[in-house]
Design an enzyme around this catalytic site. Structure first.
Site, PDB file in Angstrom:
ATOM      1  CG  ASN A  20      -3.811  -4.512   3.237  1.00 51.91           C
ATOM      2  OD1 ASN A  20      -3.289  -4.401   2.133  1.00 51.91           O
ATOM      3  ND2 ASN A  20      -3.124  -4.398   4.355  1.00 51.91           N
ATOM      4  NE  ARG A  47      -2.261  -1.184   3.480  1.00 49.01           N
ATOM      5  CZ  ARG A  47      -2.649  -0.779   4.676  1.00 49.01           C
ATOM      6  NH1 ARG A  47      -3.775  -0.115   4.821  1.00 49.01           N
ATOM      7  NH2 ARG A  47      -1.930  -1.013   5.737  1.00 49.01           N
TER       8      ARG A  47
END
Length: 95
Positions: free
Chosen positions: A42, A24
């Site tokens: 996620n 990320r």
């Protein structure tokens, strides 16, 4: 409907070893580099969801990066769809 500036929206799910490896964080950096807006998060199944808006050429660069060896972790596959941008993002964030 396409926005006047011609931006498009990428909705993607990235599968593989993509959680717990800075995926990320690096995706946010790449999106910022490409001046894209959106969100990366996620998912409970171990995949990562990305929604990004911007010019088609920049969206393609993000997709190319996601599929390259430069993406962190080990990307096994990317499922994506393209639609018209709706302008709902002000920046690119991780959630």
């Amino acid at each position: 409907m396409r926005r006047d500036n011609g931006d498009i929206r990428l909705s993607a799910r990235v599968f593989g070893v993509v959680q717990g490896v800075g995926f990320r964080f690096w995706t946010m950096g790449k999106a910022d580099e490409l001046a894209l807006k959106g969100v990366v998060r996620n998912l409970d199944d171990g995949s990562v969801s990305i929604v990004a808006e911007g010019p088609g050429q920049q969206i393609q660069k993000l997709l190319d990066w996601l599929r390259s060896e430069n993406a962190p972790g080990r990307v096994e596959r990317v499922e994506e769809s393209i639609s018209a941008a709706d302008g709902s993002f002000r920046d690119f964030r991780a959630r």
